[in-house]
Enzyme design. Structure first.
Site, PDB file in Angstrom:
ATOM      1  CB  VAL A  64      -1.016  -0.049   1.080  1.00 16.78           C
ATOM      2  CG1 VAL A  64      -1.835  -1.034   0.956  1.00 16.78           C
ATOM      3  CG2 VAL A  64      -0.333   0.109   2.489  1.00 16.78           C
ATOM      4  CB  ALA A  99       5.376   4.139  12.920  1.00 15.55           C
ATOM      5  CE1 TYR A 161      -0.411   2.606  18.650  1.00 16.43           C
ATOM      6  CE2 TYR A 161      -1.565   4.467  18.274  1.00 16.43           C
ATOM      7  CZ  TYR A 161      -1.258   3.154  18.054  1.00 16.43           C
ATOM      8  OH  TYR A 161      -2.289   2.632  16.774  1.00 16.43           O
ATOM      9  CE  LYS A 168      -3.800   2.352  13.922  1.00 13.59           C
ATOM     10  NZ  LYS A 168      -4.354   1.499  12.984  1.00 13.59           N
ATOM     11  CB  ILE A 197      -4.640  -7.822  20.164  1.00 20.23           C
ATOM     12  CG1 ILE A 197      -6.457  -7.428  20.321  1.00 20.23           C
ATOM     13  CG2 ILE A 197      -4.698  -9.401  19.914  1.00 20.23           C
ATOM     14  CD1 ILE A 197      -7.428  -7.862  19.296  1.00 20.23           C
ATOM     15  CB  THR A 199      -0.456  -8.569  16.363  1.00 17.23           C
ATOM     16  OG1 THR A 199      -0.518  -7.191  16.703  1.00 17.23           O
ATOM     17  CG2 THR A 199      -2.185  -8.872  16.729  1.00 17.23           C
ATOM     18  CG  LEU A 200       4.107 -10.625  13.862  1.00 12.67           C
ATOM     19  CD1 LEU A 200       4.365 -10.779  12.322  1.00 12.67           C
ATOM     20  CD2 LEU A 200       5.252 -10.926  14.575  1.00 12.67           C
ATOM     21  CB  ALA A 201       1.401  -4.371  14.227  1.00 16.50           C
TER      22      ALA A 201
HETATM   23  O1  0WD Z   1      -3.148  -4.170  19.876  1.00 18.94           O
HETATM   24  C1  0WD Z   1      -3.347  -4.179  18.652  1.00 18.94           C
HETATM   25  N1  0WD Z   1      -2.605  -5.172  17.825  1.00 18.94           N
HETATM   26  C2  0WD Z   1      -4.220  -3.422  17.617  1.00 18.94           C
HETATM   27  C3  0WD Z   1      -3.936  -3.174  16.409  1.00 18.94           C
HETATM   28  C4  0WD Z   1      -5.215  -2.618  18.457  1.00 18.94           C
HETATM   29  C5  0WD Z   1      -5.969  -1.679  17.772  1.00 18.94           C
HETATM   30  C6  0WD Z   1      -5.692  -1.367  16.312  1.00 18.94           C
HETATM   31  N2  0WD Z   1      -4.614  -2.262  15.708  1.00 18.94           N
HETATM   32  C7  0WD Z   1      -4.518  -2.345  14.254  1.00 18.94           C
HETATM   33  C8  0WD Z   1      -3.048  -1.860  13.843  1.00 18.94           C
HETATM   34  O2  0WD Z   1      -2.802  -0.557  14.012  1.00 18.94           O
HETATM   35  C9  0WD Z   1      -3.231  -2.208  12.261  1.00 18.94           C
HETATM   36  O3  0WD Z   1      -3.863  -1.104  11.785  1.00 18.94           O
HETATM   37  O4  0WD Z   1      -5.012  -3.090  13.639  1.00 18.94           O
HETATM   38  C10 0WD Z   1      -4.218  -3.327  12.401  1.00 18.94           C
HETATM   39  C11 0WD Z   1      -3.787  -4.405  12.010  1.00 18.94           C
HETATM   40  O5  0WD Z   1      -2.705  -5.056  13.102  1.00 18.94           O
HETATM   41  P1  0WD Z   1      -2.247  -6.237  14.008  1.00 18.94           P
HETATM   42  O6  0WD Z   1      -3.134  -7.208  13.432  1.00 18.94           O
HETATM   43  O7  0WD Z   1      -2.228  -5.744  15.276  1.00 18.94           O
HETATM   44  O8  0WD Z   1      -0.780  -6.385  13.407  1.00 18.94           O
HETATM   45  P2  0WD Z   1       0.018  -7.228  12.308  1.00 18.94           P
HETATM   46  O9  0WD Z   1      -0.582  -8.855  12.460  1.00 18.94           O
HETATM   47  O10 0WD Z   1       1.496  -7.000  12.503  1.00 18.94           O
HETATM   48  O11 0WD Z   1      -0.467  -6.916  10.791  1.00 18.94           O
HETATM   49  C12 0WD Z   1      -0.057  -5.431  10.298  1.00 18.94           C
HETATM   50  C13 0WD Z   1       0.210  -5.624   9.005  1.00 18.94           C
HETATM   51  C14 0WD Z   1       1.868  -5.957   8.587  1.00 18.94           C
HETATM   52  O12 0WD Z   1       2.547  -6.549   9.411  1.00 18.94           O
HETATM   53  P3  0WD Z   1       4.021  -6.430   9.762  1.00 18.94           P
HETATM   54  O13 0WD Z   1       4.059  -6.993  11.207  1.00 18.94           O
HETATM   55  O14 0WD Z   1       4.721  -7.220   8.608  1.00 18.94           O
HETATM   56  O15 0WD Z   1       4.493  -4.921   9.904  1.00 18.94           O
HETATM   57  O16 0WD Z   1       0.175  -4.671   8.062  1.00 18.94           O
HETATM   58  C15 0WD Z   1       0.931  -4.968   6.945  1.00 18.94           C
HETATM   59  C16 0WD Z   1       1.866  -6.158   7.177  1.00 18.94           C
HETATM   60  O17 0WD Z   1       1.145  -7.372   6.796  1.00 18.94           O
HETATM   61  N3  0WD Z   1       1.351  -4.027   6.406  1.00 18.94           N
HETATM   62  C17 0WD Z   1       1.392  -3.608   4.964  1.00 18.94           C
HETATM   63  N4  0WD Z   1       0.610  -4.053   3.986  1.00 18.94           N
HETATM   64  C18 0WD Z   1       0.646  -3.745   2.847  1.00 18.94           C
HETATM   65  N5  0WD Z   1       1.575  -2.835   2.429  1.00 18.94           N
HETATM   66  C19 0WD Z   1       2.306  -2.435   4.654  1.00 18.94           C
HETATM   67  C20 0WD Z   1       2.468  -2.164   3.213  1.00 18.94           C
HETATM   68  N6  0WD Z   1       3.176  -1.106   2.895  1.00 18.94           N
HETATM   69  N7  0WD Z   1       2.934  -2.315   5.674  1.00 18.94           N
HETATM   70  C21 0WD Z   1       2.533  -3.090   6.738  1.00 18.94           C
END
Ligand code: 0WD
Length: 274
Positions: A64, A99, A161, A168, A197, A199-201
């Site tokens: 993206v 980020a 954060y 956000k 939650i 997760t990797l992010a």
């Molecule tokens: O606590 C949490 N985990 C929360 C997450 C609480 C509230 C919201 N969120 C949000 C995150 O900010 C995100 O917007 O939920 C969304 C999904 O996040 P997630 O499930 O927590 O994290 P993860 O499993 O890591 O998925 C996010 C993914 C990336 O993962 P990595 O770990 O490789 O950075 O976003 C994708 C990628 O798969 N991503 C992209 N996809 C397309 N193009 C790109 C990109 N340039 N960069 C990252």
């Protein structure tokens, strides 16, 4: 089989722990057809696993951060779902946030840089608008909807954060502007503000574990939420049951956002007795 015959594009699967994985699981359970996207070859294997588990129609690259990649991805989606009388898609899930690590560690004023801020906003916020642009015609054909994921850090301060809170807030504003812009075509646009939650992010945010511990103490339900709970709320917002809802930020956070000071917090800071 609430979504039998309906078609969804799900982005943001990076592992089995991803919120997007749980959303895809919920959609699949209700009979939806899925196209899954991945940002690069490193992640593709995991998305292939999801594709197998959820019987996906296709797995397509979509970084993206690149308009060209988004265009190529939607050209490919159109080959599957852009032809025939029943052409179109019923929903796009944007579950993407990023980020640079140094932005999510330490004092906000010191840590935040121009470049870090640009990257965070580009990948975590503008990308939602970019997907809306690319998917507009196909979404309009079936009165589909867009869904993104946001976090409490957009409206309140949470440690480390930092610039993601800014991104956000921008993402949430885009939900309202997109809802207004696309409503005339019958396209709905919503967000889920999920509680923390693992997760990797999330593991990229310094002191995230401690945040999980504290948030479960503060939340009225006395616990954190699971991926499955977010997946089920996403299923609702993407389904015909939510046909009257757009421009909405739905909290799925065990009630955390509703509390400013509670008895429990006063006890925690040693101020329990009057
Ligand atoms: O606590 C949490 N985990 C929360 C997450 C609480 C509230 C919201 N969120 C949000 C995150 O900010 C995100 O917007 O939920 C969304 C999904 O996040 P997630 O499930 O927590 O994290 P993860 O499993 O890591 O998925 C996010 C993914 C990336 O993962 P990595 O770990 O490789 O950075 O976003 C994708 C990628 O798969 N991503 C992209 N996809 C397309 N193009 C790109 C990109 N340039 N960069 C990252």
């Amino acid at each position: 089989m609430l979504l039998k015959g309906r078609r969804f594009v799900v982005t943001g699967i990076a592992s089995k722990l991803s919120i997007a994985w749980a959303i895809a699981e919920s959609l699949h359970r209700e009979g939806a057809q899925l196209i899954l996207t991945y940002p690069n070859d490193k992640i593709k294997k995991r998305v292939d696993m999801a594709a197998e588990a959820f019987d996906a129609v296709a797995v397509i690259e979509c970084d993206v951060g690149s308009d060209e990649s988004i265009q190529v991805c939607f050209d490919e989606i159109a080959k599957h779902w852009g032809v025939g009388d029943d052409k179109g898609i019923d929903g796009i899930v944007h579950a993407i946030g990023f980020a640079p690590a140094d932005q999510l560690d330490g004092d906000f004023t010191q840590a935040t840089t121009r470049e870090g801020s640009q990257i965070a906003h580009d990948i975590s916020s503008y990308s939602f608008v970019a997907l809306a642009k690319a998917g507009r015609e196909l979404l309009a054909a079936r009165q589909g909807s867009l869904l993104t994921l946001t976090y409490e850090g957009s409206i309140s301060v949470l440690p480390n954060y930092n610039v993601m809170g800014m991104a956000k807030a921008s993402l949430e504003a885009s939900v309202r502007y997109l809802a207004s812009s696309l409503g005339g075509e019958g396209i709905r646009v919503n967000a889920i503000s999920a509680g923390p939650i693992r997760t990797l992010a999330a593991s990229g945010i310094k002191s995230f574990r401690r945040m999980l511990d504290v948030s479960e103490k503060i939340a009225p339900l006395g616990r954190n939420v699971s991926q499955e709970e977010v997946g089920n709320a996403a299923l609702f917002l993407l389904s015909p049951w939510a046909s009257g809802i757009t421009g909405e930020i739905l909290f799925v956070d065990a009630g955390f956002n509703t509390v400013a000071i509670s008895e429990k917090i006063m006890m925690m800071v040693g101020d329990g007795e009057q």
